[in-house]
Design an enzyme around this catalytic site. Structure first.
Site, PDB file in Angstrom:
ATOM      1  N   CYS A   1      13.988  16.927  36.226  1.00 41.34           N
ATOM      2  CA  CYS A   1      14.446  16.407  34.816  1.00 41.34           C
ATOM      3  C   CYS A   1      13.725  16.849  33.783  1.00 41.34           C
ATOM      4  O   CYS A   1      12.928  15.954  33.180  1.00 41.34           O
ATOM      5  CB  CYS A   1      14.378  15.023  34.914  1.00 41.34           C
TER       6      CYS A   1
ATOM      7  N   GLU B   1      18.284  23.733  31.451  1.00 41.74           N
ATOM      8  CA  GLU B   1      18.092  24.162  32.632  1.00 41.74           C
ATOM      9  C   GLU B   1      19.212  23.704  33.861  1.00 41.74           C
ATOM     10  O   GLU B   1      19.692  22.655  33.569  1.00 41.74           O
ATOM     11  CB  GLU B   1      16.742  23.649  32.982  1.00 41.74           C
TER      12      GLU B   1
HETATM   13  N1  SAH Z   1      21.512  10.822  31.248  1.00 40.58           N
HETATM   14  C1  SAH Z   1      21.753  10.660  32.583  1.00 40.58           C
HETATM   15  C2  SAH Z   1      21.489  11.881  33.554  1.00 40.58           C
HETATM   16  C3  SAH Z   1      20.050  12.185  33.496  1.00 40.58           C
HETATM   17  S1  SAH Z   1      19.135  12.376  34.679  1.00 40.58           S
HETATM   18  C4  SAH Z   1      21.374   9.332  33.035  1.00 40.58           C
HETATM   19  O1  SAH Z   1      20.491   8.629  32.554  1.00 40.58           O
HETATM   20  O2  SAH Z   1      21.717   8.965  34.280  1.00 40.58           O
HETATM   21  C5  SAH Z   1      19.558  11.950  36.133  1.00 40.58           C
HETATM   22  C6  SAH Z   1      18.425  10.855  36.825  1.00 40.58           C
HETATM   23  O3  SAH Z   1      17.182  11.183  36.855  1.00 40.58           O
HETATM   24  C7  SAH Z   1      18.705   9.554  36.109  1.00 40.58           C
HETATM   25  O4  SAH Z   1      18.868   8.399  36.749  1.00 40.58           O
HETATM   26  C8  SAH Z   1      17.397   9.447  35.395  1.00 40.58           C
HETATM   27  O5  SAH Z   1      16.948   8.075  35.025  1.00 40.58           O
HETATM   28  C9  SAH Z   1      16.429   9.951  36.402  1.00 40.58           C
HETATM   29  N2  SAH Z   1      15.395  10.591  35.798  1.00 40.58           N
HETATM   30  C10 SAH Z   1      14.685  11.000  34.764  1.00 40.58           C
HETATM   31  N3  SAH Z   1      13.460  11.405  34.928  1.00 40.58           N
HETATM   32  C11 SAH Z   1      12.948  10.926  35.758  1.00 40.58           C
HETATM   33  C12 SAH Z   1      11.653  11.265  36.647  1.00 40.58           C
HETATM   34  N4  SAH Z   1      10.603  11.643  35.839  1.00 40.58           N
HETATM   35  N5  SAH Z   1      11.683  10.632  37.787  1.00 40.58           N
HETATM   36  C13 SAH Z   1      12.550  10.052  38.441  1.00 40.58           C
HETATM   37  N6  SAH Z   1      13.850  10.009  37.880  1.00 40.58           N
HETATM   38  C14 SAH Z   1      14.105  10.492  36.638  1.00 40.58           C
END
Ligand code: SAH
Length: 343
Positions: free
Chosen positions: A331, A90
């Protein structure tokens, strides 16, 4: 082999190797990366014989749109794409005052296991090829008929776990014969794979690095992110300092606020101590609850108080504006829904 993941000079070498004129390489490169052609058929100034030869040697990976959801609130568009092997990913398109931004996936699934994240629940399926990262942006630019000016790697996947392909992607997306997006308009977000942060620092790129911190100490971080068992916060922050020293780019720390877990005033104060004197920006993200876990979003009052404590300590801080709240834009939720409905 995938022709859309090749640099212009690699394409030139290929043309030479099959005794074709060098300018063909530039023509084909521009068809793919500037005119955003998704197949050789569209390239109407390339001889049929050459196309046939290319087809013997190379694939050309793209994305196929399965679904697109448009937010009635802010126009945010969420795309569900299928890859050539049936994997689903996505991407999100967001409009800001400063331009249009696309959030792309770097892997199909993820193996990092962050507790609050939907993208990692089914594990990693595979890495994306550079062309598959590009194609998300290309498809969206064509679909919206609007120029994409910013790209953030904050979709599914851990970019540092697919390092070589991500570097090649960066080279292609910034190339003058392609979309020519400036390095400063690109952001890579990582959960903190320390040796890769150091390796990236040595490349001296001007991209923005975002670090998913989410906690003020190792103990709390381990509760939320398995990667914290591998690298301590001290190691992580020292890699960040090194990144700043090498690139002079101020980094972003992402901090998703989970009610009662990491959103208390004492957590904010500890975070301030850890980041004291560090040239950075903190982005507070109210956690997006996923149904597989019982994490709750912090109350608006707690978020405001957390922000105030950081500000008092002279740390740049913003609260991430929620975009596409009505279309499940967070996400990995869409991909997961699709995978589950397919089973
Ligand atoms: N793997 C990378 C990029 C992924 S997602 C990373 O960890 O940075 C991008 C951001 O969204 C990251 O900071 C991740 O921790 C956050 N994230 C993922 N799921 C989330 C959720 N359910 N609520 C809030 N932030 C979330």
């Amino acid at each position: 082999m995938d022709i859309k993941s090749m640099t212009l000079s690699e394409l030139e070498e290929y043309m030479e190797s099959i005794h074709e004129r060098k300018f063909r390489a530039k023509q084909i490169y521009e068809w793919m990366h500037k005119r955003l052609a998704f197949s050789l058929d569209e390239m109407n100034n390339i001889p049929k014989k050459l196309k046939e030869r290319i087809q013997l040697d190379y694939d050309m990976y793209g994305v196929k749109m399965l679904d697109c959801f448009v937010s009635k609130i802010d126009g945010t568009r969420k795309y569900l794409f299928e890859l050539h092997d049936g994997n689903v990913i996505e991407s999100v398109w967001m409009q800001y005052k400063h331009g249009n931004s696309v959030c792309i996936s770097s892997q199909a699934g993820c193996r990092m296991g962050c507790r609050f994240c939907a993208s990692t629940l089914g594990g990693l399926d595979r890495n994306l090829e550079p062309s598959e990262m590009l194609s998300q942006i290309y498809y969206i630019q064509k679909d919206t008929k609007e120029r994409v000016s910013n790209v953030v790697m904050m979709g599914t996947g851990e970019p540092m776990d697919n390092f070589d392909n991500v570097l090649r992607f960066l080279e292609l997306i910034t190339s003058e014969q392609g979309l020519n997006i400036s390095q400063r308009n690109l952001t890579i977000s990582t959960c903190g794979i320390v040796p890769k942060i150091e390796e990236l620092a040595k490349k001296h790129l001007q991209i923005t690095l975002a670090i998913s911190l989410h906690a003020p100490n190792d103990e709390k971080r381990k509760e939320l992110m398995p990667i914290a068992n591998r690298y301590s916060m001290e190691e992580l922050l020292s890699a960040c300092k090194y990144y700043f020293k090498e690139t002079n780019r101020r980094m972003t720390f992402e901090y998703s606020l989970v009610a009662g877990v990491n959103d208390q005033p004492k957590n904010a104060r500890e975070l301030c101590q850890k980041l004291h004197g560090f040239p950075c920006h903190v982005n507070l993200i109210p956690v997006n609850p996923i149904k597989e876990r019982n994490f709750r979003q912090s109350l608006p009052e707690s978020i405001m108080e957390f922000k105030k404590i950081l500000e008092k300590n002279h740390i740049h801080v913003t609260i991430r504006r929620e975009m596409g709240a009505d279309i499940n834009a967070a996400c990995g939720q869409l991909r997961r829904k699709k995978l589950q409905s397919g089973k």
